[in-house]
Design an enzyme around this catalytic site. Sequence first.
Site, PDB file in Angstrom:
ATOM      1  CG  ASP B  67      -0.383  -0.148   2.537  1.00  0.00           C
ATOM      2  OD1 ASP B  67       0.582  -0.922   2.685  1.00  0.00           O
ATOM      3  OD2 ASP B  67      -0.860   0.519   3.483  1.00  0.00           O
ATOM      4  CG  HIS B  68       3.122   2.428   2.534  1.00  0.00           C
ATOM      5  ND1 HIS B  68       3.088   3.593   3.261  1.00  0.00           N
ATOM      6  CD2 HIS B  68       2.272   1.585   3.169  1.00  0.00           C
ATOM      7  CE1 HIS B  68       2.264   3.445   4.304  1.00  0.00           C
ATOM      8  NE2 HIS B  68       1.757   2.235   4.264  1.00  0.00           N
ATOM      9  CG  HIS B 269      -1.435   4.392   7.525  1.00  0.00           C
ATOM     10  ND1 HIS B 269      -1.769   3.308   8.291  1.00  0.00           N
ATOM     11  CD2 HIS B 269      -0.881   3.908   6.396  1.00  0.00           C
ATOM     12  CE1 HIS B 269      -1.408   2.203   7.643  1.00  0.00           C
ATOM     13  NE2 HIS B 269      -0.870   2.530   6.488  1.00  0.00           N
TER      14      HIS B 269
END
Lengths: 312, 312
Positions: B67-68, B269
């Site tokens: 996800d990064h 986040h």
Amino acid sequence: MDVVFLGTGAGIPAKLRNVSSLALKLLDERGSIWLFDCGEATQHQILHTSIKPRRIEKIFITHLHGDHIYGLPGLLSSRSFQGGDTEVTLYGPRGLKEYIKVSLSVSGTYLKYPLKVAEISDGDVLDEKDFKVEARLLEHGIPSYGYRVIEKDRPGTLLADKLAEAGIKPGPIYKKIKNGENIELENGSILEAKNFLGPAQKGRIITVLGDTRICDAAIELAAHADLLIHEATFSQGEEKLAYDYFHSTTLQAAQVAREANARKLCLNHISSRYERQDWEQLVKESQTIFPNTVIAEDFKEVHIPLDKGEVS
Amino acid sequence: MDVVFLGTGAGIPAKLRNVSSLALKLLDERGSIWLFDCGEATQHQILHTSIKPRRIEKIFITHLHGDHIYGLPGLLSSRSFQGGDTEVTLYGPRGLKEYIKVSLSVSGTYLKYPLKVAEISDGDVLDEKDFKVEARLLEHGIPSYGYRVIEKDRPGTLLADKLAEAGIKPGPIYKKIKNGENIELENGSILEAKNFLGPAQKGRIITVLGDTRICDAAIELAAHADLLIHEATFSQGEEKLAYDYFHSTTLQAAQVAREANARKLCLNHISSRYERQDWEQLVKESQTIFPNTVIAEDFKEVHIPLDKGEVS
Ligand SMILES: [Zn+2]
Ligand SMILES: [Zn+2]
């Protein structure tokens, strides 16, 4: 059986067309969904549809250009995170396995379901009870495949009432008739299976092509297809550009559909140089050669009806 | 100097929060943009902002969770396709180089600009005339870094008129004064540089943390930061959950901001378990400990003003 387009643009994402992906919904037929290509943000597009990622059973990759594969690691990871636990099989050109392996391992991703990656070559890529899929190499800058999805013909249902009327008692003979075998009775007369079976259902054929120049393999893959999904990156008149960049024009897609005797053509992989108001013109160009043409749009659904007639 | 949030969710994309990415706009300072993390569809998010991909000069990756990073290959490719021709440097943990290499090579992607990948460890990751960036390892399931971006103090401008009034003629002496050196004149008197310089401009500090449990390294990275961007995956009361999954709560982020004497805290986040109507509550939890808290949202911009006072 329906196709849902998830990304219908060429090369890079644009506001109106994401990079390539489409879903073949086989919910009635198999309770599952097959994806063809998986460009970046395919999982984001899916968020705006009724598709459940855990239903995705197979993903066919036409070629490894980024606009066709960069959404795979995210989709596979999220499917696991969201509780998908059934096996997924990826089909695609050589290199796919390494890409998936490195993307998942570098990111420390462990899928909670079995993932198989089948690197393909020309020929049958799967052959199951109900479906068969053939792949053929097209003509692109890197190996790019087209897929011909063949739904197998379904035999008619057994007319048990009619058999009972004819005095035939249930038993192994029923199975033989169901399988289309004619039966010689003890009295020497012949039971013709077709008289005791409902109409057989002709299977459908869907052809999904990767990026390609106009080529013979495309015509062969599309022979008598109920739906041909052909790239049309450029408009009529840009044949030189299409050739140089290994793509096709609207007119070339129509030529393939006509020569293949396809039923319906859907133009896909549309360059972002064409704005919304140009899309109708792209369809018209194709229709001069192949009238039953539509153009893909993100989130558009195309239904593929069962043939009304019997198997010929 | 502004921060634009491009993705502020945790783990998987959701309609309201994409996976991680944020842009630090240094247009006035360097004519460029730095990204921090690049989750899938970061380039799609950018389509809805004024950010030009060719302006992106550096990309700092906090950690390699999908996800990064899954948006990196697409962003880098599209930047090239759209004519970006200036060098880009990626900074991030070990493994980043292999991921980029395989993603680009498998897809046959050739970038038209030089790409450097710097795999980092604790310490200075860059030190230039105007900016310095330090990285520290945080506490996550895999190596996850926080970045401290330090804008260097700018000396005051030389007050040439005032020097002329004092009878000092232009020459090498001007440069010495500009550099803050006091000068002994021939008559023995001392020219104090500060009397001939405008106010010095104190540089700003922005701290961007990767996913982490509450930890000392976070406090050190955030010391006196003008803006601390801290993950707050969970709400107050979920400290056990946060610990088990190597994340932080709203309250823990506030504790770090307070102990670090940061000026402003931005919670980032955010888990998709919190819906839009819950977000205000998350901010309030943090504000009980650290009043100057805001919450990140996709496309939100946070301005980081220059300090009004002089360098102390
Ligand atoms: Zn393509
Ligand atoms: Zn994360």
